[in-house]
Structures are given as C-alpha cells and as structure tokens.
Design an enzyme around this catalytic site. Sequence first.
Site, mmCIF file in Angstrom:
data_model
loop_
_atom_site.group_PDB
_atom_site.id
_atom_site.type_symbol
_atom_site.label_atom_id
_atom_site.label_comp_id
_atom_site.label_asym_id
_atom_site.label_seq_id
_atom_site.Cartn_x
_atom_site.Cartn_y
_atom_site.Cartn_z
ATOM 1 N N SER A 275 0.880 2.828 5.412
ATOM 2 C CA SER A 275 0.790 1.470 4.878
ATOM 3 C C SER A 275 1.439 0.414 5.761
ATOM 4 O O SER A 275 1.099 -0.749 5.664
ATOM 5 C CB SER A 275 1.384 1.422 3.482
ATOM 6 O OG SER A 275 2.640 2.052 3.443
ATOM 7 N N HIS B 219 -4.379 3.616 0.680
ATOM 8 C CA HIS B 219 -4.983 2.498 1.429
ATOM 9 C C HIS B 219 -6.365 2.840 1.970
ATOM 10 O O HIS B 219 -7.034 1.980 2.532
ATOM 11 C CB HIS B 219 -4.073 2.094 2.591
ATOM 12 C CG HIS B 219 -2.803 1.463 2.134
ATOM 13 N ND1 HIS B 219 -2.700 0.126 1.831
ATOM 14 C CD2 HIS B 219 -1.588 1.998 1.885
ATOM 15 C CE1 HIS B 219 -1.477 -0.146 1.437
ATOM 16 N NE2 HIS B 219 -0.778 0.976 1.458
ATOM 17 N N LYS C 262 -5.686 -0.877 -5.163
ATOM 18 C CA LYS C 262 -5.910 -1.495 -3.853
ATOM 19 C C LYS C 262 -7.401 -1.822 -3.695
ATOM 20 O O LYS C 262 -7.870 -2.732 -4.347
ATOM 21 C CB LYS C 262 -5.310 -0.616 -2.774
ATOM 22 C CG LYS C 262 -3.772 -0.750 -2.862
ATOM 23 C CD LYS C 262 -2.945 0.182 -2.063
ATOM 24 C CE LYS C 262 -1.481 -0.137 -2.340
ATOM 25 N NZ LYS C 262 -0.590 0.966 -2.108
HETATM 26 C C1 LIG Z 1 0.639 1.301 -2.874
HETATM 27 C C2 LIG Z 1 0.894 2.738 -2.651
HETATM 28 C C3 LIG Z 1 1.209 3.588 -3.713
HETATM 29 C C4 LIG Z 1 1.465 3.062 -5.087
HETATM 30 O O1 LIG Z 1 0.309 2.749 -5.746
HETATM 31 P P1 LIG Z 1 0.382 1.755 -7.023
HETATM 32 O O2 LIG Z 1 -0.858 2.017 -7.750
HETATM 33 O O3 LIG Z 1 0.474 0.378 -6.453
HETATM 34 O O4 LIG Z 1 1.616 2.130 -7.786
HETATM 35 C C5 LIG Z 1 1.320 4.926 -3.455
HETATM 36 N N1 LIG Z 1 1.165 5.425 -2.211
HETATM 37 C C6 LIG Z 1 0.881 4.632 -1.162
HETATM 38 C C7 LIG Z 1 0.705 5.232 0.191
HETATM 39 C C8 LIG Z 1 0.756 3.263 -1.344
HETATM 40 O O5 LIG Z 1 0.506 2.470 -0.315
#
Ligand SMILES: *Cc1c(COP(=O)(O)O)cnc(C)c1O
Length: 393
Positions: free
Chosen positions: A180, A208, A244
């Site tokens: 990320s 992502h 996302k």
């Molecule tokens: C954003 C993210 C999460 C968390 O997901 P949410 O649904 O926002 O709680 C988990 N793992 C990774 C790699 C992320 O980038």
Amino acid sequence: MDPLIWIDEQLDRLRQQDLHRELPQPLKTVGPTYQVDGRELLNFASNDYLGLASDPRLVEAAAQSLQETGLGRGASPLICGRSTGHFELERQLAQFENTEAALLFASGFAANTGTIPALTGADDAIYSDAHNHASIVDGCRLSSAVIHIYPHNDVNSLECLLQAGQKYRRRLIVTDTLFSMDGDLAPMPQLGKLAEQYDAMLMVDEAHATGVFGEHGRGVVEHFSTEHPQLHQQVHVRVGTLSKAIGAAGGFVCGSQSLIQWLTNRARTYVFSTAQPAPTSAAASAALKIITSEPTKKRRNLLRTAAKLRKKLQAQDWNTGDSASQIIPLYIGPAQKTMQLAQQLRDRGCWVPGIRPPSVPEGKSLLRLCLSAAHDEKMLARVVEALAVIRKT
Ligand SMILES: *Cc1c(COP(=O)(O)O)cnc(C)c1O
C-alpha cells in the site's frame, strides 16, 4: 494531577517531530475532485481506484436495500445478523475469486486480525513481510505463534527462515500482494513455490489489487496466474476489502469450505462483532456485478495510465521506487520536507498526501499518489505540471 497529562506532552513531541496528524476537512463525497472553501482540488488520496464509491448504481442498490431491510443488524452473523444480502454477496465473492466459499467481515482490518490468530497458535510460526499492512501486523500480534518478519519481498531470507523452522506444528506465510505504500507487487510465483515446498499455509491480502489486477479483476495472484497456473492452488487464504476499488465497505476472506467454516467458528472479529448493514453489502454486490460485466478494459487503462504517469515523473527526476501499479510513491525521506511538498501541491490544487512514520519507517517519508479510473487526461496533466514546478523549488 491529571493522569492524562502525558497525552499533551506526547502530542507536543509529535508536533516537534513533524509527526502530528490532523484530520483533513471532511469531504461530502469521494471522487476525483472535491471542493474546499469554494475551490476545486484534485484528489489523489483515495483508494477509490475504479471511481465506484459515488457511482449512482451503488447508491441505488444501497437505497433500495435500506428501504427493504433497514440499517442495524442487531447481532453478529452467527446469532441473527446475517441477511439474505450478505449470503448472496458471499456467494458472489466466492464465484468472483473462483474459490469454494467466502466470509464477510465488518472491515478488511477485521478480516486480517480475525483470520491470522484463527490459523496459528502457540506451537506455530508466522512469516510476515516487513512491509505488510498494519492489520496483518496486528493480526500476527494477536496470535501466540512465533513471528518472523522477513525483509521486504526477500524470498531468499524467507526460505532460510522456513528451512530453520521445520520444528513448528504449522507455518503461515502472509503478505500483501500489492503493497500500500510502495505500490510494488509481492513475488507471488516464488512465494507459492516456497509455500508448497515447505508445506506452509499461504495467505495473501489483495486489498489494493482487487478490481484492478488480473484478467477478471481478482488481483495480483490472478495477474501472475497466467504464466503460473499452479499459483491459484498454492494460495490458501485470500483476504480482500470491499472499501477500495469496490467502492463500499467491509472485508472478506475466500478459500475452501473448511477454511470458511473454521473462521466462522474461530475468527474472533467475525464471531464477536455485529454484521455490517445490509445496504453496504448491497452496494458491494452491485459493484461486483459492474466489475464482472465491464471486463478488462477499464482496469488495463488504469494500469497503462499509471505506467505512463510514472515515466513522466521519473523524467522529472522523482524516485518512484519499484512501483508497478496505480499507487505511485515519490520517495522524499525527511518527514518535514515531505509535508512541505504536500502543502505546495495542495496550494497548486492537488491533494497528494504526505506519508510519514509510523506508516513508513523513520527517514522514509513519501508522497503517495493514487490514481483512479475517474481521473481524466486534464487532471493528470495538472498534477504532472504541479509536480514539475515544485520539483524545482
Ligand atoms: C486498507 C487495507 C486493509 C483494511 O481494509 P479496510 O476494509 O479499510 O479495513 C487491509 N489490508 C490492506 C493491505 C489494506 O491496504
């Protein structure tokens, strides 16, 4: 004396180190642009990679579900919180990911912190990439297994650790597939091979990558599967988020029927947390339908545009590291300098957030530019122009 006085002292320390964070102004909707004080700014901060977060089809699906089911679910899924919409979405997710079953969590964060301790205990070992997301780090901490952090994407170090760790009862390798902060990909074919060779469980977090990578939008594992067809079987646990590219909220785990049954019994963030509102899963269902019916073109365009943008920024002498995705880091180093550049970009109408510790290690601060299919040519030209100007300051 006020027992909370230490908080103000610590906050002052954060301010002195340029590490104090303030919430940005609240936004009404998420999209490629937003308004602040009557001025339009470009948003390169969100993970709404396909521009679905404010899509009218998602809004309509959520509104209809809200009318039919209301909002609150009253209890955890195991008690009475699971709706027919949740059931339907789980079926849809399993089909989308080409796995036997899927389980819906309140968030991606909860999926990781629930799944890792459910898979490993005191006699086990976890092998976790040094750049893994905070929710994986915390999931590891919640397990009583021995935790080995291997250097980022370093499969040789991982193999040495696996070789030395034959004594453990069970072993779990866990990695983000698309990191990320750095926007680079995990070496999935090698990780798949190691997992098989050392009889380890392999868990990936596609947060992502879902909706962006791979022929059907399943993510980075699918992206590599074209040349490494055995990879699909070598990955046992797939975590994703609906928050996302999918444009809604919630997390999920996909895998075998037994895995999902085990998590239903043992993942504490699943068992002891109220089910997500049905309108949220209705919006996610609508998004998945859009993603599966509007195949590859949009995804390919996004990645192609990102590659072109990276080239332009490299030509301006920005260091984009190993980014190979829609997440483009511009490595700066010191936190203070990074925040100054972020401010200058903002003054020029572009919101490209500065990322500082503790999100990245000390001295490794960066500007993170997230591209979305909703950004048009003009918007991209504007950010390239703004970056060219501040590069010279
Ligand atoms: C954003 C993210 C999460 C968390 O997901 P949410 O649904 O926002 O709680 C988990 N793992 C990774 C790699 C992320 O980038």
